[in-house]
Write a protein that holds these residues in place. Structure first.
Motif, PDB file in Angstrom:
ATOM      1  N   GLU A  71     -17.845 -23.453  44.964  1.00 34.53           N
ATOM      2  CA  GLU A  71     -18.496 -22.887  46.159  1.00 34.53           C
ATOM      3  C   GLU A  71     -17.654 -23.136  47.406  1.00 34.53           C
ATOM      4  O   GLU A  71     -17.597 -22.294  48.302  1.00 34.53           O
ATOM      5  N   ALA A  72     -16.977 -24.271  47.488  1.00 34.48           N
ATOM      6  CA  ALA A  72     -16.078 -24.535  48.620  1.00 34.48           C
ATOM      7  C   ALA A  72     -14.959 -23.495  48.659  1.00 34.48           C
ATOM      8  O   ALA A  72     -14.609 -22.982  49.733  1.00 34.48           O
ATOM      9  N   LEU A  73     -14.416 -23.148  47.486  1.00 34.36           N
ATOM     10  CA  LEU A  73     -13.388 -22.103  47.429  1.00 34.36           C
ATOM     11  C   LEU A  73     -13.963 -20.766  47.887  1.00 34.36           C
ATOM     12  O   LEU A  73     -13.329 -20.034  48.664  1.00 34.36           O
ATOM     13  N   ALA A 123      -7.178 -19.392  45.277  1.00 39.81           N
ATOM     14  CA  ALA A 123      -7.769 -20.539  45.947  1.00 39.81           C
ATOM     15  C   ALA A 123      -7.558 -21.810  45.137  1.00 39.81           C
ATOM     16  O   ALA A 123      -7.566 -21.791  43.906  1.00 39.81           O
ATOM     17  N   VAL A 124      -7.381 -22.912  45.870  1.00 39.53           N
ATOM     18  CA  VAL A 124      -7.192 -24.213  45.226  1.00 39.53           C
ATOM     19  C   VAL A 124      -7.781 -25.295  46.127  1.00 39.53           C
ATOM     20  O   VAL A 124      -7.732 -25.187  47.350  1.00 39.53           O
ATOM     21  N   GLU A 127      -7.767 -24.514  50.083  1.00 44.40           N
ATOM     22  CA  GLU A 127      -6.879 -23.448  50.540  1.00 44.40           C
ATOM     23  C   GLU A 127      -7.308 -22.127  49.916  1.00 44.40           C
ATOM     24  O   GLU A 127      -7.547 -22.063  48.713  1.00 44.40           O
ATOM     25  N   ALA A 128      -7.382 -21.101  50.745  1.00 44.31           N
ATOM     26  CA  ALA A 128      -7.667 -19.751  50.271  1.00 44.31           C
ATOM     27  C   ALA A 128      -6.576 -18.840  50.830  1.00 44.31           C
ATOM     28  O   ALA A 128      -6.327 -18.849  52.035  1.00 44.31           O
ATOM     29  N   GLU A 129      -5.945 -18.092  49.956  1.00 45.25           N
ATOM     30  CA  GLU A 129      -4.847 -17.228  50.371  1.00 45.25           C
ATOM     31  C   GLU A 129      -5.048 -15.830  49.790  1.00 45.25           C
ATOM     32  O   GLU A 129      -5.352 -15.679  48.600  1.00 45.25           O
ATOM     33  N   VAL A 130      -4.878 -14.815  50.635  1.00 45.91           N
ATOM     34  CA  VAL A 130      -5.016 -13.438  50.173  1.00 45.91           C
ATOM     35  C   VAL A 130      -3.882 -13.134  49.194  1.00 45.91           C
ATOM     36  O   VAL A 130      -2.710 -13.315  49.506  1.00 45.91           O
ATOM     37  N   PHE A 131      -4.268 -12.704  48.007  1.00 49.55           N
ATOM     38  CA  PHE A 131      -3.308 -12.342  46.971  1.00 49.55           C
ATOM     39  C   PHE A 131      -3.106 -10.836  46.943  1.00 49.55           C
ATOM     40  O   PHE A 131      -1.992 -10.346  46.846  1.00 49.55           O
ATOM     41  N   LYS A 132      -4.244 -10.100  47.053  1.00 49.70           N
ATOM     42  CA  LYS A 132      -4.170  -8.634  46.988  1.00 49.70           C
ATOM     43  C   LYS A 132      -5.407  -8.044  47.645  1.00 49.70           C
ATOM     44  O   LYS A 132      -6.505  -8.579  47.504  1.00 49.70           O
TER      45      LYS A 132
END
Length: 174
Positions: A48-50, A107-108, A92-97
């Motif tokens: 849920e944090a991710l 996300a990690v 960490e959340a990063e846009v992949f596509k």
């Protein structure tokens, strides 16, 4: 949001990346049952944090222009370590596509240098589907924007954020 899974945002690059932190407190309600003699954050709460980090990344990326950001799919979930009271999770959340209304987020979450959970999240930005005369979408957009700045407005990474339509303060609704 009953269980807020981010305490602060430490890095925000709209459209690209969000990094936040979550420190687990010993008094948290669900720790009484998970587990009484070995309290640890449930894996679903780490996930849920991710999800919350990914949703806030998408909302800030579009200037809070979407009424809803829905979790549609979770892929490749891997759990690696426990989080105990007093320990801090770096999320960490990063846009992949991005493909139309669908956004895939890599996300990690880590505790120090150890991964606690990692996943790919697929989220959809959409309207409520309610009739326009109800103003549901406008209300949802305004409420999400207000909630974001109420929760994270004092974080340096957010305080400098100015979105289209902002006037004097980030909580001003266009």
């Amino acid at each position: 949001m009953k269980y807020r899974q981010l305490d602060r945002i430490t890095l925000l690059e709209p459209g690209q990346k969000l990094v936040g932190e979550r420190t687990l407190a010993a008094e948290e309600e669900y720790l009484r049952d998970h587990f009484p003699r070995f309290p640890v954050m449930p894996g679903v709460m780490m996930l849920e944090a991710l999800h919350q980090a990914a949703a806030w990344l998408i909302r800030t990326s579009t200037g809070f222009d979407d009424a809803l950001v829905l979790l549609r799919e979770v892929r490749n979930v891997k759990f690696g370590d426990f989080l105990s009271p007093g320990e801090t999770l770096s999320v960490e959340a990063e846009v992949f596509k991005t493909d139309g209304p669908m956004t895939t987020i890599k996300a990690v979450a880590r505790k120090g240098d150890r991964v606690t959970v990692a996943a790919r999240l697929i989220l959809e930005s959409c309207s409520s589907g309610d009739p326009e005369y109800l103003d549901t979408d406008a209300d949802l957009k305004r409420l999400s924007r207000e909630q974001f700045f109420e929760l994270f407005g004092d974080c340096p990474a957010v305080a400098k954020l100015r979105l289209p339509g902002d006037n004097e303060s980030p909580t001003t609704t266009p």
